[in-house]
Design an enzyme around this catalytic site. Structure first.
Site, PDB file in Angstrom:
ATOM      1  N   CYS A 116      56.918  81.022  17.818  1.00 40.07           N
ATOM      2  CA  CYS A 116      58.311  80.712  17.438  1.00 40.07           C
ATOM      3  C   CYS A 116      58.429  79.446  16.605  1.00 40.07           C
ATOM      4  O   CYS A 116      59.363  79.298  15.828  1.00 40.07           O
ATOM      5  CB  CYS A 116      59.168  80.591  18.684  1.00 40.07           C
ATOM      6  SG  CYS A 116      59.135  82.096  19.646  1.00 40.07           S
ATOM      7  N   HIS A 282      65.824  78.004  16.190  1.00 38.61           N
ATOM      8  CA  HIS A 282      65.079  79.260  16.307  1.00 38.61           C
ATOM      9  C   HIS A 282      65.903  80.205  17.168  1.00 38.61           C
ATOM     10  O   HIS A 282      66.411  79.807  18.221  1.00 38.61           O
ATOM     11  CB  HIS A 282      63.707  78.991  16.934  1.00 38.61           C
ATOM     12  CG  HIS A 282      63.094  80.215  17.523  1.00 38.61           C
ATOM     13  ND1 HIS A 282      62.910  81.368  16.787  1.00 38.61           N
ATOM     14  CD2 HIS A 282      62.653  80.488  18.779  1.00 38.61           C
ATOM     15  CE1 HIS A 282      62.377  82.287  17.574  1.00 38.61           C
ATOM     16  NE2 HIS A 282      62.214  81.788  18.780  1.00 38.61           N
ATOM     17  N   ASN A 312      65.285  88.299  18.392  1.00 38.18           N
ATOM     18  CA  ASN A 312      64.383  87.167  18.160  1.00 38.18           C
ATOM     19  C   ASN A 312      63.259  87.634  17.229  1.00 38.18           C
ATOM     20  O   ASN A 312      62.458  88.475  17.605  1.00 38.18           O
ATOM     21  CB  ASN A 312      63.835  86.706  19.518  1.00 38.18           C
ATOM     22  CG  ASN A 312      62.847  85.557  19.413  1.00 38.18           C
ATOM     23  OD1 ASN A 312      62.298  85.281  18.355  1.00 38.18           O
ATOM     24  ND2 ASN A 312      62.598  84.897  20.532  1.00 38.18           N
TER      25      ASN A 312
HETATM   26  N1  COA Z   1      67.691  95.038  31.334  1.00 37.87           N
HETATM   27  C1  COA Z   1      68.134  95.094  32.581  1.00 37.87           C
HETATM   28  N2  COA Z   1      67.606  94.343  33.578  1.00 37.87           N
HETATM   29  C2  COA Z   1      66.606  93.521  33.253  1.00 37.87           C
HETATM   30  C3  COA Z   1      66.112  93.416  31.940  1.00 37.87           C
HETATM   31  C4  COA Z   1      66.687  94.231  30.964  1.00 37.87           C
HETATM   32  N3  COA Z   1      66.303  94.195  29.675  1.00 37.87           N
HETATM   33  N4  COA Z   1      65.120  92.504  31.930  1.00 37.87           N
HETATM   34  C5  COA Z   1      64.984  92.046  33.177  1.00 37.87           C
HETATM   35  N5  COA Z   1      65.880  92.655  33.976  1.00 37.87           N
HETATM   36  C6  COA Z   1      66.116  92.473  35.399  1.00 37.87           C
HETATM   37  C7  COA Z   1      64.896  91.944  36.109  1.00 37.87           C
HETATM   38  O1  COA Z   1      64.021  92.991  36.453  1.00 37.87           O
HETATM   39  C8  COA Z   1      65.519  91.284  37.314  1.00 37.87           C
HETATM   40  O2  COA Z   1      65.806  92.295  38.255  1.00 37.87           O
HETATM   41  P1  COA Z   1      65.664  91.998  39.837  1.00 37.87           P
HETATM   42  O3  COA Z   1      66.636  90.888  40.108  1.00 37.87           O
HETATM   43  O4  COA Z   1      66.030  93.309  40.440  1.00 37.87           O
HETATM   44  O5  COA Z   1      64.245  91.592  40.036  1.00 37.87           O
HETATM   45  C9  COA Z   1      66.841  90.749  36.780  1.00 37.87           C
HETATM   46  O6  COA Z   1      67.110  91.473  35.579  1.00 37.87           O
HETATM   47  C10 COA Z   1      66.806  89.275  36.476  1.00 37.87           C
HETATM   48  O7  COA Z   1      65.613  88.982  35.738  1.00 37.87           O
HETATM   49  P2  COA Z   1      65.353  87.584  35.120  1.00 37.87           P
HETATM   50  O8  COA Z   1      64.074  87.627  34.358  1.00 37.87           O
HETATM   51  O9  COA Z   1      65.479  86.544  36.194  1.00 37.87           O
HETATM   52  O10 COA Z   1      66.603  87.494  34.128  1.00 37.87           O
HETATM   53  P3  COA Z   1      67.152  86.268  33.365  1.00 37.87           P
HETATM   54  O11 COA Z   1      68.553  86.046  33.751  1.00 37.87           O
HETATM   55  O12 COA Z   1      66.226  85.098  33.417  1.00 37.87           O
HETATM   56  O13 COA Z   1      67.166  86.817  31.879  1.00 37.87           O
HETATM   57  C11 COA Z   1      65.840  86.583  29.899  1.00 37.87           C
HETATM   58  C12 COA Z   1      65.945  87.216  31.278  1.00 37.87           C
HETATM   59  C13 COA Z   1      64.491  87.012  29.332  1.00 37.87           C
HETATM   60  C14 COA Z   1      66.953  87.115  29.039  1.00 37.87           C
HETATM   61  C15 COA Z   1      65.950  85.053  30.014  1.00 37.87           C
HETATM   62  O14 COA Z   1      65.138  84.570  31.046  1.00 37.87           O
HETATM   63  C16 COA Z   1      65.586  84.376  28.741  1.00 37.87           C
HETATM   64  O15 COA Z   1      66.192  84.572  27.714  1.00 37.87           O
HETATM   65  N6  COA Z   1      64.577  83.509  28.778  1.00 37.87           N
HETATM   66  C17 COA Z   1      64.116  82.834  27.595  1.00 37.87           C
HETATM   67  C18 COA Z   1      63.324  83.810  26.812  1.00 37.87           C
HETATM   68  C19 COA Z   1      63.028  83.361  25.437  1.00 37.87           C
HETATM   69  O16 COA Z   1      63.803  82.676  24.841  1.00 37.87           O
HETATM   70  N7  COA Z   1      61.901  83.790  24.952  1.00 37.87           N
HETATM   71  C20 COA Z   1      61.513  83.514  23.658  1.00 37.87           C
HETATM   72  C21 COA Z   1      61.075  82.131  23.578  1.00 37.87           C
HETATM   73  S1  COA Z   1      60.832  81.744  21.989  1.00 37.87           S
END
Ligand code: COA
Length: 355
Positions: A116, A282, A312
């Site tokens: 990134c 980003h 992204n």
């Molecule tokens: N659709 C539906 N449910 C989903 C899902 C999707 N696409 N992805 C994950 N889940 C579920 C998980 O399985 C979890 O279920 P559970 O509670 O039954 O175990 C629940 O949603 C919560 O998961 P979690 O990973 O804790 O969600 P979150 O609120 O942290 O959101 C992201 C996930 C990835 C959106 C978030 O963590 C994020 O944006 N992080 C930064 C990522 C990023 O910027 N990456 C690039 C860096 S450059």
């Protein structure tokens, strides 16, 4: 003193739009979940046999070259940032050189592996080469064809829904104008959490890092499976060949590092947050960008986001957003533009540019 200025900028995104609803056909997810957590409404996917990371980079580069008012033959150095290269090796820089039809072998082509923050790392490298007078027309490209390497299953949904394809490019040239160009770049890295956001197969680690760091990637690998390097049937059959991410861990660090690295650049340049005319973060997640905006107390017209349309696009996200903001007249001559990124590695960085 010589400074580097952005003399031309271009971007390219594939025509194929993939909505959140489209993704619900192959995994358990919903438009509501994706928009609420990430702000993403749709993304673009390249078309096989027609588009690759290097061809999209080439399309963006052609626009940047034209807008810089130069010919492709004038390019004296290529820097290509991507985490989704056409080939494991050689890198995408030489493929772009071939696609552009640059037959001059006097030039170098460098590939950047900083995910990134790849574009900011590339900008910093280009800036040093320009300042020393070594090169006069550097082509810097960030491009990704993520869609070829994502896991389209419910297991892979946390990663897959976030990423999209596209490319952005700039041509950097020297200027003696003290009121224009790259003022400073800041680069950082911390390998402690390398596996928190990673694609580890294919690779030559043979299990080493997991053993040493006590990491359980939940793959249940046996010694025999580690023994075969790069990639084997076990890894493919068990979907181990896709990116993995601990989303919440990444999120928490990102919202801390973005403001830190922006403030660091401002301090070096003797400027303040209020001096920023346009912040191009980003496009990792709209929630991260909004958090950063609130932390720095920036107004809506001081920040440009387009993750809603493209997801992204990793190394491509900053040049695509920068190009769109400029095309829409949101960046004008003399404006202070701030770029900032955080991602896998972890690596992060910022840049200040007087447009
Ligand atoms: N659709 C539906 N449910 C989903 C899902 C999707 N696409 N992805 C994950 N889940 C579920 C998980 O399985 C979890 O279920 P559970 O509670 O039954 O175990 C629940 O949603 C919560 O998961 P979690 O990973 O804790 O969600 P979150 O609120 O942290 O959101 C992201 C996930 C990835 C959106 C978030 O963590 C994020 O944006 N992080 C930064 C990522 C990023 O910027 N990456 C690039 C860096 S450059």
């Amino acid at each position: 003193m010589l400074r580097s200025k952005i003399a031309g900028i271009g971007h390219y995104v594939p025509e194929n739009v993939v909505t959140n609803d489209d993704l619900t056909k192959v995994m358990e997810t919903s438009d509501e979940w994706i928009q609420e957590r990430t702000g993403i409404q749709e993304r673009r996917y390249g078309t096989k046999h027609k588009e690759t990371t290097s061809t999209m980079g080439t399309a963006a580069a052609k626009i940047a070259i034209e807008r810089a008012g130069i010919q492709k033959e004038d390019i004296d150095f290529i820097i290509f940032a991507t985490l989704s290269p056409d080939y494991y090796f050689p890198g995408s820089g030489v493929l772009l050189q071939r696609e552009l039809g640059i037959t001059n072998t006097e030039i170098g082509a460098l590939d950047i592996r900083n995910q990134c923050s790849g574009f900011i790392y590339g900008l910093s490298i280009a800036d040093q080469f320009i300042k020393t007078g070594m090169y006069k027309n550097i082509l810097l490209v960030g491009a990704e064809m993520h869609s070829m390497g994502l896991e389209f299953t419910t297991k892979g949904r946390n990663v897959t829904v976030i990423f999209g394809d596209g490319a952005g490019a700039v041509v950097l040239q020297p200027t003696e104008n003290e009121n224009q160009g790259v003022l400073t770049t800041k680069l950082h890295s911390d390998g402690t959490y390398a596996e928190k956001l990673a694609m580890i197969t294919p690779g030559s680690h043979g299990g080493y890092h997991f053993d040493k760091m006590g990491i359980d990637m939940d793959f249940g690998w046996t010694d025999e499976q580690y023994g075969e390097i790069f990639m084997n049937h076990h890894q493919i059959d068990n979907n181990m060949i896709y990116p993995v991410m601990e989303g919440q861990f990444v999120f928490k660090l990102a919202v801390k590092k973005f403001p830190e690295v922006i403030m660091e650049a401002l301090q070096t340049a003797g400027l303040e947050v209020g001096d920023i005319d346009m912040l191009i973060p980003h496009q990792a997640n709209l929630r991260i960008a909004q958090f950063v905006q609130r932390t720095l107390k920036l107004s809506d017209d001081q920040v440009y986001n387009n993750i809603q349309k493209y997801g992204n696009t990793t190394a491509a996200s900053i040049p695509i957003a920068l190009c769109e903001a400029w095309e829409q007249g949101k960046i004008k001559e003399g404006d202070l533009v701030c770029l900032a990124a955080f991602g896998s590695g972890f690596t992060w960085g910022s840049a200040l540019i007087r447009w």
